[in-house]
Design an enzyme around this catalytic site. Structure first.
Site, PDB file in Angstrom:
ATOM      1  N   SER A   1     -19.554 -10.176   3.550  1.00 36.95           N
ATOM      2  CA  SER A   1     -19.163 -10.243   4.958  1.00 36.95           C
ATOM      3  C   SER A   1     -20.069  -9.444   5.870  1.00 36.95           C
ATOM      4  O   SER A   1     -20.082  -9.689   7.088  1.00 36.95           O
ATOM      5  CB  SER A   1     -17.721  -9.753   5.118  1.00 36.95           C
ATOM      6  OG  SER A   1     -17.570  -8.433   4.618  1.00 36.95           O
TER       7      SER A   1
ATOM      8  N   ASP B   1     -12.629  -3.721  12.513  1.00 39.64           N
ATOM      9  CA  ASP B   1     -11.300  -4.074  12.000  1.00 39.64           C
ATOM     10  C   ASP B   1     -10.867  -3.236  10.804  1.00 39.64           C
ATOM     11  O   ASP B   1      -9.923  -3.589  10.115  1.00 39.64           O
ATOM     12  CB  ASP B   1     -11.271  -5.557  11.617  1.00 39.64           C
ATOM     13  CG  ASP B   1     -12.331  -5.909  10.577  1.00 39.64           C
ATOM     14  OD1 ASP B   1     -12.991  -4.992  10.038  1.00 39.64           O
ATOM     15  OD2 ASP B   1     -12.509  -7.104  10.288  1.00 39.64           O
TER      16      ASP B   1
ATOM     17  N   HIS C   1     -15.150  -3.966   8.719  1.00 39.16           N
ATOM     18  CA  HIS C   1     -16.414  -4.438   9.274  1.00 39.16           C
ATOM     19  C   HIS C   1     -16.747  -3.668  10.547  1.00 39.16           C
ATOM     20  O   HIS C   1     -15.889  -2.994  11.102  1.00 39.16           O
ATOM     21  CB  HIS C   1     -16.318  -5.949   9.531  1.00 39.16           C
ATOM     22  CG  HIS C   1     -15.807  -6.700   8.335  1.00 39.16           C
ATOM     23  ND1 HIS C   1     -14.473  -7.051   8.196  1.00 39.16           N
ATOM     24  CD2 HIS C   1     -16.445  -7.117   7.220  1.00 39.16           C
ATOM     25  CE1 HIS C   1     -14.318  -7.670   7.037  1.00 39.16           C
ATOM     26  NE2 HIS C   1     -15.488  -7.717   6.420  1.00 39.16           N
TER      27      HIS C   1
END
Length: 354
Positions: free
Chosen positions: A30, A319, A322
């Site tokens: 990610s 969040d 990230h």
């Protein structure tokens, strides 16, 4: 202070040295997924993801651009199209195989590093033939040989291991993660790849998600409030990854493997947040629960009940897992300085070889 606060703008002001269209093939999780997860699963992220730059969810777990986006900007090339994008994809500047949640192991679980490289090898074998048949928006043989191959993976291997193993057991697993990265580089090299850009993993113990989720006591926290066992494991992973890169540099003829110390870049920003204009180094901008971490596993960013900060530029974490665009901009600026690479070369160095 003025210098530090101007850092987020640096990736946009770097002038590309490329004499031809830069080609990048990216592999990872990610931290560098620009939409592969969304394309592959047919899902859509919801606001406020993407609010800062794209002004809508853009397949990235951030409020805006990722490090890889800023690095592409530094080469004056477009953002990387996910390999799994089937709706009018443009692969003329490479492709992004990174997928949210990916790890090195287990090998055959989508979308492990092994699977990502397997996808690349298929892409590599078919693209030149398709171009000869008249297909556009692909790359040819020479492009694959001159391309830059970027790898940013390992965070999920460590994070998932800590979910069921103790510290010693996690450390014992690290060589198996490193071996998968070795195989990935070797397999790409055998197909002509010779320019590799390898990120180590960041300070796992500084993520708000981990701080909010792991039982801890004061002795497990460092002076900046990060979990020592998780960060120590990340350092152990990075030490072995660095050795691997040094070994491959001596073994692979005509290849350049650059090791990038992302851990030091990210930890420096967290440890010295105020010097860079950030106010909340260990608190998520988007989440639930308020200080000190604003992270709740049951009410994550975008789910009913979440709250979001007004100024993402003051936060490092988006969040809880990230990073914000503002933080990613600083990371990219540090990378472009070449102060964190071994051998010490700039990201734009490969433009002279592309």
């Amino acid at each position: 202070m003025i210098f530090f606060l101007s850092l987020p703008l640096l990736p946009l002001s770097v002038h590309s040295q490329c004499t031809r269209n830069p080609i990048i093939f990216n592999f990872g999780d990610s931290n560098s997924d620009t939409g592969g997860y969304v394309d592959g699963l047919g899902l859509s992220f919801v606001p406020p993801n993407g609010r800062t730059y794209f002004h809508q969810p853009a397949g990235r777990l951030s409020d805006g651009r990722l490090m890889i986006d800023f690095l592409c900007e530094s080469l004056d090339t477009g953002y990387l199209t996910p390999y799994l994008n089937s709706l009018g994809p443009n692969f003329t500047n490479g492709a992004n195989f990174a997928i949210i949640g990916s790890a090195t192991l287990p090998r055959y679980v989508p979308f492990s590093l092994h699977v990502q490289v397997s996808q690349f090898l298929r892409f590599r074998s078919r693209s030149p033939a398709l171009m000869l048949s008249g297909y556009k928006d692909l790359v040819g043989d020479a492009d694959f040989e001159n391309a830059l191959y970027t790898i940013d993976i390992g965070q999920n291997d460590l994070a998932e291991s800590f979910g069921s193993l103790n510290y010693s057991q996690v450390i014992d697993k690290i060589p198996s993660f490193i071996t998968e990265i070795k195989y990935a580089i070797w397999n790409i090299y055998q197909k002509g790849g010779k320019n590799f850009w390898v990120h180590n993993t960041g300070p796992l113990g500084c993520l708000p998600q981990k701080l909010a989720s792991f039982a801890r006591n004061a002795s497990q926290l460092d002076e900046h409030g990060c979990l020592l066992p998780l960060n120590d494991a990340a350092k152990a992973f990075n030490a072995q990854l660095r050795v691997l890169c040094e070994q491959l540099n001596s073994q692979l003829i005509n290849a350049t493997i650059v090791y990038v110390d992302i851990y030091s870049i990210k930890y420096d920003l967290i440890a010295n947040a105020s010097n860079y204009g950030f106010e909340h180094p260990l608190m998520a901008c988007c989440g639930n629960g308020g200080a000190p971490y604003n992270y709740d596993a049951n009410i994550t960013c975008g789910r009913t009940g979440y709250t979001v900060c007004h100024e993402g530029s003051k936060f490092i974490s988006w969040d809880g897992v990230h990073y914000t665009e503002a933080a990613n901009a600083v990371f990219a600026s540090k990378i472009l300085s070449s102060n964190y690479t071994t051998p010490r070369v700039n990201f734009n160095f490969f433009c002279t070889k592309m």
